[in-house]
Design a protein around this motif. Structure first.
Motif, PDB file in Angstrom:
ATOM      1  N   ASP A  86       0.814  -1.207   0.000  1.00 23.48           N
ATOM      2  CA  ASP A  86       0.000   0.000   0.000  1.00 23.48           C
ATOM      3  C   ASP A  86       0.856   1.269   0.000  1.00 23.48           C
ATOM      4  O   ASP A  86       1.811   1.365  -0.741  1.00 23.48           O
ATOM      5  CB  ASP A  86      -0.991  -0.002   1.172  1.00 23.48           C
ATOM      6  N   TRP A  87       0.486   2.233   0.842  1.00 23.27           N
ATOM      7  CA  TRP A  87       1.127   3.548   0.798  1.00 23.27           C
ATOM      8  C   TRP A  87       2.588   3.498   1.188  1.00 23.27           C
ATOM      9  O   TRP A  87       3.387   4.280   0.684  1.00 23.27           O
ATOM     10  CB  TRP A  87       0.349   4.559   1.635  1.00 23.27           C
ATOM     11  N   ARG A  88       2.983   2.566   2.064  1.00 24.28           N
ATOM     12  CA  ARG A  88       4.401   2.463   2.428  1.00 24.28           C
ATOM     13  C   ARG A  88       5.227   2.010   1.221  1.00 24.28           C
ATOM     14  O   ARG A  88       6.307   2.538   0.978  1.00 24.28           O
ATOM     15  CB  ARG A  88       4.601   1.490   3.585  1.00 24.28           C
ATOM     16  N   ALA A  89       4.712   1.066   0.473  1.00 19.26           N
ATOM     17  CA  ALA A  89       5.413   0.608  -0.729  1.00 19.26           C
ATOM     18  C   ALA A  89       5.485   1.733  -1.764  1.00 19.26           C
ATOM     19  O   ALA A  89       6.511   1.911  -2.424  1.00 19.26           O
ATOM     20  CB  ALA A  89       4.717  -0.616  -1.317  1.00 19.26           C
ATOM     21  N   ARG A  90       4.401   2.490  -1.886  1.00 17.29           N
ATOM     22  CA  ARG A  90       4.409   3.597  -2.844  1.00 17.29           C
ATOM     23  C   ARG A  90       5.365   4.707  -2.401  1.00 17.29           C
ATOM     24  O   ARG A  90       6.026   5.326  -3.232  1.00 17.29           O
ATOM     25  CB  ARG A  90       2.987   4.131  -3.044  1.00 17.29           C
ATOM     26  N   ALA A  91       5.459   4.958  -1.097  1.00 20.18           N
ATOM     27  CA  ALA A  91       6.426   5.952  -0.602  1.00 20.18           C
ATOM     28  C   ALA A  91       7.845   5.506  -0.907  1.00 20.18           C
ATOM     29  O   ALA A  91       8.698   6.312  -1.291  1.00 20.18           O
ATOM     30  CB  ALA A  91       6.242   6.170   0.901  1.00 20.18           C
ATOM     31  N   ASN A  92       8.101   4.209  -0.773  1.00 23.70           N
ATOM     32  CA  ASN A  92       9.430   3.693  -1.106  1.00 23.70           C
ATOM     33  C   ASN A  92       9.696   3.792  -2.609  1.00 23.70           C
ATOM     34  O   ASN A  92      10.804   4.129  -3.030  1.00 23.70           O
ATOM     35  CB  ASN A  92       9.567   2.242  -0.633  1.00 23.70           C
ATOM     36  N   ALA A  93       8.680   3.544  -3.421  1.00 27.59           N
ATOM     37  CA  ALA A  93       8.833   3.693  -4.873  1.00 27.59           C
ATOM     38  C   ALA A  93       9.062   5.164  -5.235  1.00 27.59           C
ATOM     39  O   ALA A  93       9.856   5.472  -6.134  1.00 27.59           O
ATOM     40  CB  ALA A  93       7.603   3.140  -5.597  1.00 27.59           C
ATOM     41  N   ALA A  94       8.388   6.068  -4.534  1.00 28.09           N
ATOM     42  CA  ALA A  94       8.603   7.500  -4.768  1.00 28.09           C
ATOM     43  C   ALA A  94      10.033   7.886  -4.400  1.00 28.09           C
ATOM     44  O   ALA A  94      10.627   8.757  -5.042  1.00 28.09           O
ATOM     45  CB  ALA A  94       7.600   8.328  -3.959  1.00 28.09           C
TER      46      ALA A  94
END
Length: 134
Positions: free
Chosen positions: A55-63
């Motif tokens: 979710d958002w943690r994975a997307r923050a890491n991708a960002a």
């Protein structure tokens, strides 16, 4: 315009260079006090821990990764524009706009606004190209 001896464009480089750190902090936020066995951040194996996030943690890491990827072109464009004697006001404005767009990109990435995020990414790329031709 200069602050502490640096142009606004150079300050924009500093801020853009800190964005990946902000993304990493965001991905890890709220997990530092939790034990590892309960899903808390694992500083012994941080990359594996981040790879397991969703979710958002994975997307923050991708960002974070994307922010690192955008840096070399931006840094190079700002340095080249300075060396070629670009209009300082135009360069400063474009560099500032780039950072604002990258901040929006990160927020949209974490919020899972994929289409808007891609549009903002494209605008930031075009601004970066414009910096080279300023």
């Amino acid at each position: 315009m200069k602050f502490a001896g640096l142009t606004v464009a150079y300050w924009a480089v500093v801020v853009a260079s800190l964005l990946p750190i902000g993304c990493a902090w965001l991905a890890k936020s709220g997990t530092f006090g939790k034990p590892r066995r309960e899903g808390g951040f694992d500083n012994h194996n941080p990359r594996a821990w981040l790879a397991r996030q969703t979710d958002w943690r994975a997307r923050a890491n991708a960002a974070q990764a994307n922010s690192f990827e955008a840096l070399p072109f931006f840094i190079g464009a700002v340095i080249i524009a300075h060396q070629l004697g670009a209009s300082q006001l135009r360069l400063d404005v474009l560099a500032f706009v780039f950072v604002v767009l990258r901040l929006l990109f990160i927020l949209m990435y974490v919020a899972d606004m994929a289409t808007a995020r891609s549009l903002v990414w494209t605008l930031a790329l075009l601004v970066n190209i414009a910096i080279l031709f300023v």
